[in-house]
Write an enzyme that holds these catalytic residues in place. Sequence first.
Site, short mmCIF file in Angstrom:
data_model
loop_
_atom_site.label_atom_id
_atom_site.label_comp_id
_atom_site.label_asym_id
_atom_site.label_seq_id
_atom_site.Cartn_x
_atom_site.Cartn_y
_atom_site.Cartn_z
N ILE A 59 38.06 38.24 30.56
CA ILE A 59 39.21 38.17 31.46
C ILE A 59 40.48 38.11 30.62
CG2 ILE A 59 40.28 36.92 33.36
CD1 ILE A 59 37.56 38.17 34.02
N LYS A 115 35.56 44.34 32.18
CA LYS A 115 34.89 44.97 33.32
C LYS A 115 35.85 45.27 34.47
CE LYS A 115 30.11 43.40 32.77
NZ LYS A 115 28.98 42.65 33.38
N ILE A 133 49.89 48.54 41.04
CA ILE A 133 50.01 48.37 42.49
C ILE A 133 50.13 46.90 42.90
CG2 ILE A 133 48.82 50.53 42.98
CD1 ILE A 133 46.31 48.91 43.62
N GLU A 143 37.54 44.59 42.93
CA GLU A 143 36.66 44.75 44.08
C GLU A 143 35.60 43.66 44.22
OE1 GLU A 143 38.16 48.99 44.43
OE2 GLU A 143 37.84 47.64 42.77
#
Length: 752
Positions: A636, A708, A472, A712
């Site tokens: 990351i 992770k 998205i 959000e």
Amino acid sequence: MTNNHLSGKPVARLEGPDKVSGIAKYAGEYPAKGLRYGYVVNSIITKGKIKKIDTAIVEAIPGIIKVFTHENRPSLAWFNQLYSDMDAPPGAPFRPLHDENISFNGQPIALVVAESFELARYGASILHIEYEQEAFHTNLQANLQHARKPKAGLASVLKPPPPKPSGDFEKAYAKAKAQTSATFTHGYEHHNPMELFATTVVYEGPGKLTVYDKTQGTINSQLYIGNVFGLHYKNIRVISPYVGGAFGSGLRPQYQLFFAVLAALELKAPVRVTLDRQQMFTFGFRPPTIQHTRYGAAADGKVTAINHEAVAITSRFEDYIEVVVNWANMLYPAQNTLLKHQLVPLDVYTPVDMRAPGGSTGVHAVESTMDALSYQLGIDPVEFRLINYSDTDATKDKPYSSKELRQCYKEGALRFGWNERQPLPRSMRRGNRLVGYGMATGIWDVFQFPARAEASLTKAGKLRIKSAVTDIGTGTYTVMAQVAADELGLPLDQVEVLYGDSALPFSAIQGGSATTASVAMAIRGACEGLRKQLIRKAKSLSNSPLADAKPEEIIFTNGQLVLKHNPALHMTLADIAAANNGKPITSKKFTGPDLIKWRKYSRAAHSVSFVELEVDEDLGTVDVTRALTMVAAGRIINPKTARSQIIGSMVWGISKALREESIMDHRYGRFMNANLAEYHLPVHADVHDLEVHFVEEKDDIINELGIKGVGEVGLTAMPPAIANAIFHATGRRINKFPIKVEDLLSTSPSSL
């Protein structure tokens, strides 16, 4: 084994050139011969019945093909709550054209299909409809007496209810050295992604469709179509490689998908339905919520009592829930807690997840209340949070799988220059502008969904990855390629990723900051299986230089299989592919969370936002001059795309705190600012120096890659940090979002 290290590198988006050049096609752009256009007609009343729809005048217009209503729709294999879509809350999902009843303002009640979009829109504008209106209720504040507990359902797995009370809150609160209580409110918010919601359906024959849909889950849309229209899933192909933003609005199938499929099946022709900007205000939103907090703390700063209660709206037909009140005890555990979350059913459409659903709502109350306590006790806000720091999640009585939040506080304060803050409110200024420093903690649950991926060595010697997952705009496509390249020791240009297609291996909806962990683990598993096959194939070939090598002695690097201790002995992937007679070598893997490991731990990503802002003492305007966010979110994979995610969340934080609000006129149950001119969002002039840093956080529990997710967690801390900075600048604690000029001005401008 490989020696690639693309993971962790700031790789630019692989699809970026296609997007900026216009090559990328979105759901409303795919061509189809003989394409018909549909335009949805929405109810202008909020509750009642349709007495009459006169379609004759519209259908008599040359070029108008058909008008679909509840009176002429075909019989459908309607679904129940277990078979609607992956993101359905408890209740009975909304069924377009089911009957004459109107349940909310803007409800879709007809579809006009024509040879052109303009003609369909014109036909919709003159369609004559007679209504019988009924009394309705849309105001949360006026209906609090109807608050009740949410209904139990499958949604409670990902959105658990508040934990049971602990200790004796009232007694502990009464005895507390410092006490603070407050009420927090925020209204409706709508997603408003750049790309409008559109669906293009190509009729391929009886019961067979190709669907180009704006969605966060191709398989979710496929399941929805099959359940509603009684079609075999294998005859439905949903394609969505490019999505122009969604943020939760595309998790559930929106009604343009229903109408486009309905018309295509009935007309046996390709049909496109696009919703305009105003129609995007007729479905889900972030629900208005009223929260009450009472916290108590000892003289040393230790929080001893936490009471957090929230009440939010839902529709009459579904119980949409969010995790709103659980966060405080996850961050700052107290022995005495009283947490409560209720819903008020109103005559509105069901809310839907919006980035950090419940988290951005609840953390605002938590962090502003903590800030108020710190001022009351005379303790620096950062130090106050460190005093109450915990490596254990008290709501579950489990340690965190990893938690480097302490490092976020320390490094963030140093980078931001927090020591330059003068503690007293209204003590810092630049000319006629009051300067405020504020900070807040962010938190978000960590998830991993089941997923399947396929990895193949093509006859050209390249690696091909397949997954139905959508992207998205978060960088999923690029991250998938990075993980795959590392697993086979290849440069990125030797990796091909096929995605955004329901015909590909299973992927759940893209949401919850879970996509990277979910799909990356499936890719890793598929590539691991492929490596084993390639090693066996390499060893089995005649005159193979690796025939006597042990599997653990072979590494994959730069398109080759190389003997670790003797690089002169090697084979290329292209040689192995050629030796397989032009057939691909394929491996598939289905993965999910390691529930055995997970049950012993609590899992969360954390962040801290620091904000500097200026408040004009005469005008009451607020300008966020700079902000910094520290993030602890495991490994990351791509710092560049991850940073973009956090920057976007920080801008959204400015929007949520100072700009964003859908305003409903409760006399009509209708939104008054259903457009981008009056639904205020930050512009370039509102966004200044935004800085993002990730702290190193190793997590062997969460998954083998230690991922992770960051979508959000960057949003939850930013809005309360802004509210706290406004208090520091002005001495006014404003707990209503968005904070407006009139909230900062009284009768005299100089009163600031």
